[in-house]
Design an enzyme around this catalytic site. Structure first.
Site, PDB file in Angstrom:
ATOM      1  N   GLU A  38      39.778 120.500  48.396  1.00  0.00           N
ATOM      2  CA  GLU A  38      38.785 119.720  49.151  1.00  0.00           C
ATOM      3  C   GLU A  38      37.439 120.451  49.218  1.00  0.00           C
ATOM      4  O   GLU A  38      36.397 119.832  49.152  1.00  0.00           O
ATOM      5  CB  GLU A  38      39.294 119.418  50.565  1.00  0.00           C
ATOM      6  CG  GLU A  38      40.388 118.366  50.605  1.00  0.00           C
ATOM      7  CD  GLU A  38      39.932 117.001  50.075  1.00  0.00           C
ATOM      8  OE1 GLU A  38      38.725 116.722  50.067  1.00  0.00           O
ATOM      9  OE2 GLU A  38      40.805 116.234  49.638  1.00  0.00           O
ATOM     10  N   TYR A 121      34.817 116.080  57.694  1.00  0.00           N
ATOM     11  CA  TYR A 121      35.442 115.465  56.521  1.00  0.00           C
ATOM     12  C   TYR A 121      36.623 116.307  56.019  1.00  0.00           C
ATOM     13  O   TYR A 121      37.733 115.812  55.846  1.00  0.00           O
ATOM     14  CB  TYR A 121      34.418 115.268  55.372  1.00  0.00           C
ATOM     15  CG  TYR A 121      35.146 115.064  54.085  1.00  0.00           C
ATOM     16  CD1 TYR A 121      35.711 113.825  53.794  1.00  0.00           C
ATOM     17  CD2 TYR A 121      35.397 116.118  53.199  1.00  0.00           C
ATOM     18  CE1 TYR A 121      36.480 113.632  52.662  1.00  0.00           C
ATOM     19  CE2 TYR A 121      36.157 115.947  52.065  1.00  0.00           C
ATOM     20  CZ  TYR A 121      36.689 114.703  51.800  1.00  0.00           C
ATOM     21  OH  TYR A 121      37.478 114.526  50.686  1.00  0.00           O
ATOM     22  N   ASP A 139      33.389 110.437  53.064  1.00  0.00           N
ATOM     23  CA  ASP A 139      32.519 111.110  52.093  1.00  0.00           C
ATOM     24  C   ASP A 139      31.643 110.042  51.443  1.00  0.00           C
ATOM     25  O   ASP A 139      31.652 108.887  51.860  1.00  0.00           O
ATOM     26  CB  ASP A 139      33.356 111.898  51.062  1.00  0.00           C
ATOM     27  CG  ASP A 139      34.163 110.988  50.145  1.00  0.00           C
ATOM     28  OD1 ASP A 139      34.189 109.751  50.377  1.00  0.00           O
ATOM     29  OD2 ASP A 139      34.763 111.496  49.181  1.00  0.00           O
TER      30      ASP A 139
END
Ligand code: SF4
Length: 362
Positions: A38, A121, A139
């Site tokens: 990520e 996020y 996102d």
């Protein structure tokens, strides 16, 4: 619960199960691996991330291995991926996890967000994918899909708009399989509901999509004002002494902080590149140089600016150096150069030096 939301969830998950891309971080629920992927995927495309991710997991297979690695080794592995604070932060976060929480990646959004480099996020992605928590993500892909699906006049350009989109993605998220749903939403944005030419006829949720129904695709999401990339001209010096090359480490708090570079800097108005280099070396190293010849011109685009880098072979006049403004400086052999992390444009100079100059110059 809205019937539209239910229908979107069902169709999107069925589509994801059938068509999802086979990616190495999808084979695991290991929170460390998911965290690494990520962080790498922020502002970066999947195909760019893949080799970096595989190398990283091979070199640092656990939080402990990462926590024990030197910053130089971590930055070297990140070299070319950009946004280097991500690499420094993930190492710092790994050290905190090992020291303060028994080496276990936190399993709540709040615990994750307390670590350096993990925002809302990334916390949502790790919490939902690795731990199955009902934690939303937002996102660029998700913002675009939501704006189009629900005809929302939002692009996240202001914090109020961003908050409304967070609320929408949270409302849409199911309790069952939240991690898969989040990934499905992002996958839809990356592969079908793309910025320029979405393939609506292949879209699993087109019958629920407001802009598809209304034929107003080109209006959503509303365009963001984007400043054009600034052009800058920069000079750099290759200074050799006793078959060693001078390099310096950029200040850690600044842009590309902690990376190494060849000395030089930005051209000022009306200045020639040679005058710029002589001035920069005087300011940075407290020394004067003789410029021997031009080696190459390198063009590189970073997010906010386009750099043209003019590289010169130089000789120091005298022996004394008084570098200032850098973290540290070194004289290294061409072979050692490759072990230091450099910004992308400087990597081309390193390649030139390791290929050519080491055999021919003194
Ligand atoms: Fe995006 Fe088109 Fe699907 Fe709507 S129908 S979500 S615009 S790809």
């Amino acid at each position: 619960m809205s019937k539209v939301h239910q229908s979107i969830r069902r169709k999107l998950l069925a589509w994801y199960d059938k068509t999802k891309r086979d990616l190495p971080w999808r084979d695991t629920k290991n929170p460390y691996n998911i965290w690494v992927s990520e962080i790498m995927l922020q502002q970066t495309q999947v195909k760019t991330v893949l080799p970096y991710y595989l190398r990283w997991i091979k070199t640092f297979p656990t939080v402990e291995k990462l926590a024990g690695a030197s910053e130089r080794k971590v930055l070297k592995l990140w070299e070319g991926l950009g946004y280097y604070s991500r690499a420094r932060n993930i190492r710092k976060a790994a050290q905190i996890i090992v020291k303060d929480v028994n080496g276990k990646v936190p399993d709540t959004e709040a615990g994750l967000m307390a670590l350096p480099g993990i925002g809302r996020y990334t916390a949502g992605a790790i919490a939902s994918i690795a731990f199955g928590l009902k934690a939303p993500v937002l996102d660029g892909n998700v913002k675009r899909v939501l704006s189009r699906l629900f005809c929302l006049n939002e692009n996240g350009a202001t914090s109020a708009s961003e908050n409304r989109l967070w609320q929408k993605t949270a409302d849409l998220l199911p309790t069952r399989r939240p991690g898969d749903f989040n990934q499905a939403l992002m996958e839809l944005g990356a592969t079908v509901c793309t910025p320029k030419s979405p393939t609506c006829l292949q879209c699993p949720v087109r019958t629920s999509c407001e802009v598809f129904r209304q034929g107003t695709l080109e209006l959503f999401p509303p365009a963001k004002k984007k400043a054009p990339a600034k052009k800058i001209e920069v000079s750099a010096a290759i200074i050799l002494r006793n078959r060693k090359i001078y390099i310096q480490q950029r200040a850690k708090g600044g842009l590309m902080g902690g990376l190494w570079e060849f000395p030089g800097g930005k051209r000022e108005k009306m200045e020639s590149m040679e005058d710029c280099l002589r001035r920069e070396i005087k300011e940075e190293l407290g020394a004067s140089i003789t410029i021997l010849d031009k080696v190459m011109t390198i063009k590189h685009t970073y997010t906010q600016f386009r750099v043209t880098l003019h590289v010169f072979n130089c000789r120091l006049n005298g022996q004394r150096l008084r570098p200032n403004g850098c973290e540290q400086w070194k004289w290294v052999s061409p072979a050692q150069l490759a072990t230091y992390p450099f910004p992308a444009a400087n990597v081309k100079i390193v390649k030139y030096l390791t290929d050519e100059i080491s055999k021919t110059r003194d």
